[in-house]
Design a protein around this motif. Sequence first.
Motif, PDB file in Angstrom:
ATOM      1  N   LEU A   1      -7.143  42.826   5.635  1.00  0.00           N
ATOM      2  CA  LEU A   1      -7.132  41.545   6.344  1.00  0.00           C
ATOM      3  C   LEU A   1      -7.661  41.704   7.769  1.00  0.00           C
ATOM      4  N   PHE A   2      -7.566  42.939   8.313  1.00  0.00           N
ATOM      5  CA  PHE A   2      -8.027  43.162   9.684  1.00  0.00           C
ATOM      6  C   PHE A   2      -9.527  43.400   9.736  1.00  0.00           C
ATOM      7  N   ILE A   3     -10.035  44.132   8.712  1.00  0.00           N
ATOM      8  CA  ILE A   3     -11.397  44.673   8.826  1.00  0.00           C
ATOM      9  C   ILE A   3     -12.410  43.728   8.179  1.00  0.00           C
ATOM     10  N   ASN A   4     -12.430  42.506   8.581  1.00  0.00           N
ATOM     11  CA  ASN A   4     -13.492  41.623   8.078  1.00  0.00           C
ATOM     12  C   ASN A   4     -13.673  40.411   8.971  1.00  0.00           C
ATOM     13  N   ASN A   5     -14.857  39.834   8.861  1.00  0.00           N
ATOM     14  CA  ASN A   5     -15.116  38.568   9.566  1.00  0.00           C
ATOM     15  C   ASN A   5     -14.813  37.436   8.600  1.00  0.00           C
ATOM     16  N   MET A   6     -13.549  37.146   8.420  1.00  0.00           N
ATOM     17  CA  MET A   6     -13.204  36.101   7.468  1.00  0.00           C
ATOM     18  C   MET A   6     -13.578  34.733   8.007  1.00  0.00           C
ATOM     19  N   ASN A   7     -13.885  33.872   7.089  1.00  0.00           N
ATOM     20  CA  ASN A   7     -14.089  32.466   7.398  1.00  0.00           C
ATOM     21  C   ASN A   7     -12.814  31.945   8.080  1.00  0.00           C
ATOM     22  N   SER A   8     -12.946  31.186   9.157  1.00  0.00           N
ATOM     23  CA  SER A   8     -11.768  30.729   9.903  1.00  0.00           C
ATOM     24  C   SER A   8     -10.859  29.854   9.043  1.00  0.00           C
ATOM     25  N   MET A   9     -11.449  29.150   8.077  1.00  0.00           N
ATOM     26  CA  MET A   9     -10.647  28.293   7.193  1.00  0.00           C
ATOM     27  C   MET A   9      -9.732  29.144   6.313  1.00  0.00           C
ATOM     28  N   ILE A  10     -10.245  30.309   5.879  1.00  0.00           N
ATOM     29  CA  ILE A  10      -9.428  31.217   5.061  1.00  0.00           C
ATOM     30  C   ILE A  10      -8.261  31.733   5.899  1.00  0.00           C
TER      31      ILE A  10
ATOM     32  N   TRP B   1     -16.348  46.019  -0.225  1.00  0.00           N
ATOM     33  CA  TRP B   1     -15.440  45.460  -1.232  1.00  0.00           C
ATOM     34  C   TRP B   1     -15.174  43.974  -1.015  1.00  0.00           C
ATOM     35  N   PHE B   2     -15.500  43.471   0.158  1.00  0.00           N
ATOM     36  CA  PHE B   2     -15.104  42.110   0.507  1.00  0.00           C
ATOM     37  C   PHE B   2     -16.012  41.072  -0.133  1.00  0.00           C
ATOM     38  N   LYS B   3     -15.409  40.081  -0.771  1.00  0.00           N
ATOM     39  CA  LYS B   3     -16.193  38.998  -1.371  1.00  0.00           C
ATOM     40  C   LYS B   3     -16.560  38.012  -0.264  1.00  0.00           C
ATOM     41  N   ILE B   4     -17.824  38.007   0.111  1.00  0.00           N
ATOM     42  CA  ILE B   4     -18.256  37.134   1.219  1.00  0.00           C
ATOM     43  C   ILE B   4     -18.223  35.674   0.775  1.00  0.00           C
ATOM     44  N   TYR B   5     -18.730  35.431  -0.432  1.00  0.00           N
ATOM     45  CA  TYR B   5     -18.785  34.054  -0.928  1.00  0.00           C
ATOM     46  C   TYR B   5     -17.699  33.849  -1.969  1.00  0.00           C
ATOM     47  N   ILE B   6     -16.749  32.991  -1.651  1.00  0.00           N
ATOM     48  CA  ILE B   6     -15.727  32.636  -2.640  1.00  0.00           C
ATOM     49  C   ILE B   6     -16.286  31.466  -3.438  1.00  0.00           C
ATOM     50  N   LYS B   7     -16.040  31.486  -4.742  1.00  0.00           N
ATOM     51  CA  LYS B   7     -16.523  30.375  -5.569  1.00  0.00           C
ATOM     52  C   LYS B   7     -15.953  29.068  -5.027  1.00  0.00           C
ATOM     53  N   ASN B   8     -16.771  28.069  -5.001  1.00  0.00           N
ATOM     54  CA  ASN B   8     -16.420  26.812  -4.346  1.00  0.00           C
ATOM     55  C   ASN B   8     -15.147  26.167  -4.907  1.00  0.00           C
ATOM     56  N   ASN B   9     -15.000  26.189  -6.248  1.00  0.00           N
ATOM     57  CA  ASN B   9     -13.815  25.548  -6.847  1.00  0.00           C
ATOM     58  C   ASN B   9     -12.535  26.303  -6.485  1.00  0.00           C
ATOM     59  N   TYR B  10     -12.620  27.632  -6.311  1.00  0.00           N
ATOM     60  CA  TYR B  10     -11.465  28.417  -5.863  1.00  0.00           C
ATOM     61  C   TYR B  10     -11.049  27.952  -4.468  1.00  0.00           C
ATOM     62  N   PHE B  11     -12.050  27.816  -3.611  1.00  0.00           N
ATOM     63  CA  PHE B  11     -11.769  27.510  -2.211  1.00  0.00           C
ATOM     64  C   PHE B  11     -11.150  26.120  -2.071  1.00  0.00           C
ATOM     65  N   ILE B  12     -11.628  25.176  -2.856  1.00  0.00           N
ATOM     66  CA  ILE B  12     -11.065  23.810  -2.843  1.00  0.00           C
ATOM     67  C   ILE B  12      -9.597  23.864  -3.270  1.00  0.00           C
ATOM     68  N   MET B  13      -9.332  24.669  -4.316  1.00  0.00           N
ATOM     69  CA  MET B  13      -7.969  24.805  -4.836  1.00  0.00           C
ATOM     70  C   MET B  13      -7.035  25.384  -3.768  1.00  0.00           C
ATOM     71  N   ILE B  14      -7.518  26.433  -3.074  1.00  0.00           N
ATOM     72  CA  ILE B  14      -6.708  27.076  -2.024  1.00  0.00           C
ATOM     73  C   ILE B  14      -6.422  26.079  -0.903  1.00  0.00           C
ATOM     74  N   ASN B  15      -7.427  25.285  -0.537  1.00  0.00           N
ATOM     75  CA  ASN B  15      -7.248  24.265   0.509  1.00  0.00           C
ATOM     76  C   ASN B  15      -6.220  23.222   0.112  1.00  0.00           C
ATOM     77  N   ILE B  16      -6.255  22.805  -1.161  1.00  0.00           N
ATOM     78  CA  ILE B  16      -5.295  21.794  -1.656  1.00  0.00           C
ATOM     79  C   ILE B  16      -3.869  22.344  -1.566  1.00  0.00           C
ATOM     80  N   LEU B  17      -3.686  23.615  -2.020  1.00  0.00           N
ATOM     81  CA  LEU B  17      -2.354  24.242  -1.982  1.00  0.00           C
ATOM     82  C   LEU B  17      -1.825  24.307  -0.555  1.00  0.00           C
TER      83      LEU B  17
END
Length: 337
Positions: A226-235, A305-321
Amino acid sequence: MSFFYNSNKLFFFFILLFSSLISISSNSWLGCWIGLEINLLSFIPLISNSNNLLTSEASLKYFLTQSIASINFLFSILLNMFFMKHFEVNLFISIMINSSMLMKMGSTPFHFWFPNIIEGLSWFNNFILMTWQKITPMILLSYYMNYNFLIIISIMNIIVGAIGGLNQTSLRKLLAFSSINNLGWMLISISISENLWLFYFLMYSFLISGMCFLFYSLNMFFINQLFINNMNSMIKINLLINFLSLGGLPPFIGFFPKWIIINFLIENKFYFMTMIFIMMSLIMLFFYTRIIYFSFMFNYLKMKWFKIYIKNNYFIMINILSFISMGGIILSTFFFY
């Protein structure tokens, strides 16, 4: 989720669901035991994977601990049949039945298998183990409850869950100790009422599903990832909301069932117990906040190892939760004012 495209695993998954229903709806102890055995034998093919040594070890450990708990349970119900009229023996039998169910759930003091097994499983199997696999033992526990014993066990659960999670670097082990801590709250809630337990359990399942889904999408297993990446701020914001809600911070929905339990404990003059529960929740929040703080503050290069692009439907689901988690303050206003 390759799991859903594998017909063998899907078959065992449905057997797992039905076995729990067999146990819950059975009108004899033997029927409950049979349901538990089917549950065990259907979960092992789901978690075992010949390519991975950790999962093979986890499935063997799981089989051994569950078998011991099942033997204990079977022995207890046979004793119960022979000594039904003796009060002293009944007290002992109730503790035996309760202990075997607690062992099946991974509760303190039988919790040593739980973090080790969780460490060897995928996120989806972890989700099943932390949620669905607790339903049957918890309902069987409510049939033959020893209240004093359960109060002691729930306090132990809350303390072990909070202290055990402090020095963990693995996200899976951290969620395992979080699960042990929440199990303490669940044991208290089921001793109050089954409806309250159901409410708490559904809330916990919802929150843990959000966490498992997020980590599965990001392919993360350790805190330093969780420390060693440039995560999307929304994540990062999703991570913040889900962790704080799981810890039970007031504005979020995770606080709502804990609030009801604390309210009940104070009304019934369990002041010391309430204090322990609240103090341990603060420790839980401390190590959740520590993770969030570092993931917000540190910004390093992207790793392989880091998935830069999360599948769009996954990301929508995470946002809803996460959005539903934030809805806790609105819900609490409706219910309490």
